[in-house]
Design a protein around this motif. Structure first.
Motif, mmCIF file in Angstrom:
data_model
loop_
_atom_site.group_PDB
_atom_site.id
_atom_site.type_symbol
_atom_site.label_atom_id
_atom_site.label_comp_id
_atom_site.label_asym_id
_atom_site.label_seq_id
_atom_site.Cartn_x
_atom_site.Cartn_y
_atom_site.Cartn_z
ATOM 1 N N GLU A 2 2.294 1.952 -3.462
ATOM 2 C CA GLU A 2 1.294 2.586 -4.316
ATOM 3 C C GLU A 2 1.079 4.049 -3.932
ATOM 4 O OE1 GLU A 2 -2.202 0.205 -4.172
ATOM 5 O OE2 GLU A 2 -1.321 -1.445 -5.334
ATOM 6 N N CYS A 3 1.070 4.334 -2.641
ATOM 7 C CA CYS A 3 0.886 5.721 -2.194
ATOM 8 C C CYS A 3 2.073 6.587 -2.580
ATOM 9 C CB CYS A 3 0.673 5.775 -0.681
ATOM 10 S SG CYS A 3 -1.004 5.386 -0.171
ATOM 11 N N THR A 44 -1.168 8.745 -11.253
ATOM 12 C CA THR A 44 -1.931 7.814 -10.417
ATOM 13 C C THR A 44 -2.578 6.702 -11.253
ATOM 14 O OG1 THR A 44 -3.816 9.326 -10.586
ATOM 15 C CG2 THR A 44 -2.434 9.500 -8.623
ATOM 16 N N ARG A 60 -5.196 3.764 2.685
ATOM 17 C CA ARG A 60 -5.159 2.929 1.471
ATOM 18 C C ARG A 60 -5.135 1.446 1.835
ATOM 19 N NH1 ARG A 60 -3.576 4.900 -3.600
ATOM 20 N NH2 ARG A 60 -3.360 3.280 -5.197
ATOM 21 N N THR A 95 -2.344 8.616 5.150
ATOM 22 C CA THR A 95 -2.810 8.309 3.792
ATOM 23 C C THR A 95 -2.512 6.861 3.436
ATOM 24 O OG1 THR A 95 -2.478 10.596 3.052
ATOM 25 C CG2 THR A 95 -2.537 8.906 1.351
ATOM 26 N N ILE A 96 -1.320 6.408 3.807
ATOM 27 C CA ILE A 96 -0.933 5.019 3.537
ATOM 28 C C ILE A 96 -1.832 4.065 4.308
ATOM 29 C CG2 ILE A 96 0.934 3.334 3.785
ATOM 30 C CD1 ILE A 96 2.887 5.765 3.483
ATOM 31 N N ALA A 126 3.684 11.591 0.817
ATOM 32 C CA ALA A 126 2.451 10.941 1.263
ATOM 33 C C ALA A 126 2.551 10.618 2.751
ATOM 34 C CB ALA A 126 2.208 9.664 0.461
ATOM 35 N N ALA A 132 1.833 7.183 -6.243
ATOM 36 C CA ALA A 132 0.721 8.061 -6.611
ATOM 37 C C ALA A 132 0.935 9.505 -6.175
ATOM 38 C CB ALA A 132 -0.582 7.521 -6.006
ATOM 39 N N GLU A 133 1.493 9.702 -4.973
ATOM 40 C CA GLU A 133 1.561 11.046 -4.395
ATOM 41 C C GLU A 133 2.976 11.551 -4.188
ATOM 42 O OE1 GLU A 133 -0.830 11.609 -0.936
ATOM 43 O OE2 GLU A 133 -2.442 10.288 -1.654
ATOM 44 N N ALA A 163 0.840 -1.201 0.000
ATOM 45 C CA ALA A 163 0.000 0.000 0.000
ATOM 46 C C ALA A 163 0.870 1.243 0.000
ATOM 47 C CB ALA A 163 -0.924 -0.005 1.225
ATOM 48 N N ALA A 164 1.979 1.198 0.745
ATOM 49 C CA ALA A 164 2.890 2.334 0.791
ATOM 50 C C ALA A 164 3.559 2.561 -0.563
ATOM 51 C CB ALA A 164 3.943 2.115 1.872
#
Length: 225
Positions: free
Chosen positions: A35-36, A182, A52, A48-49, A44, A39-40, A32-33
């Protein structure tokens, strides 16, 4: 892009050694991290992580202790995926192409690498150096297996290939501002569409019709040394 922020000191604790039952959760949080961060960017937040991943921020701190430690584990995971993909690509190009076309995670990996270049921090520079070290290793294995031609400067060749590939990605995406970073699948598809064939052709046949340019440069090096 914001430089990676540290988790406030009152929230930073030593991460305990994971138990077997924790390993799946830890991997899910790490993914998840990845991807975060892709994406950001590395600004991030832990919250937020956590959102997600569908968990509390405290669970991330329990597993990793700090955001810096989480990023380090994400770096290693992305490097391992990239290393595996390159190894498969050298052994079986068709299988590598199929993996790239079918797995969204490779789009996140691509954007994560881009974010590392743009980050400008020591961690980002170290990540790129790891990519280069990996390229030296798998290129030399491919030379030994007869799949790649030997190089007069194996490290220099690996550095050039990595920096040109990543730099080309930066330029290509800057030419297509309509593509959201993203949207990992579109980033991957557009990259594939624009660079796959010309890259493979270039690496297969080269550009110069003979060795005269190289020989002249080697003569110049001898004369100037």
């Amino acid at each position: 892009m914001r430089i990676a922020e540290a988790v406030p000191s009152d929230e930073t604790v030593a991460a305990p050694d994971p138990t077997p039952s924790d390993l799946t959760t830890r991997a899910r949080l790490r993914d998840a991290a990845v991807e975060c961060f892709a994406a950001e960017g590395f600004g991030a937040s832990v919250r937020t992580i956590a959102a997600r991943a569908g968990v509390s921020a405290g669970l991330i701190r329990h597993h990793f202790g700090s955001k810096d430690a989480l990023r380090a584990e994400c770096d290693e995971a992305v490097l391992e995926r990239h290393r595996s993909l390159k190894t498969v690509g050298l052994e079986s190009p068709a299988n590598a192409m199929a993996q790239l076309a079918e797995a969204d995670e490779h789009g996140a990996m691509l954007v994560y690498i881009l974010r590392s270049v743009q980050d400008g921090s020591a961690a980002g520079r170290a990540f790129i150096e790891h990519l280069i070290d990996d390229a030296v290793a798998y290129s030399e294995r491919a030379v030994a297996d007869g799949m790649l031609r030997p190089s007069l400067d194996p490290v220099g060749r690996a550095r050039l290939m990595v920096t040109q590939s990543v730099g080309g990605l930066v330029v290509m995406l800057s030419m297509h501002p309509e593509i959201e970073l993203t949207d990992f699948k579109t980033v991957l598809a557009k990259t594939f569409e624009q660079i796959a064939l010309p890259s493979i052709e270039l690496y297969t046949y080269g550009v110069f019709a003979d060795e005269s340019y190289l020989n002249q440069y080697l003569d110049y090096l001898k004369e100037s040394s």
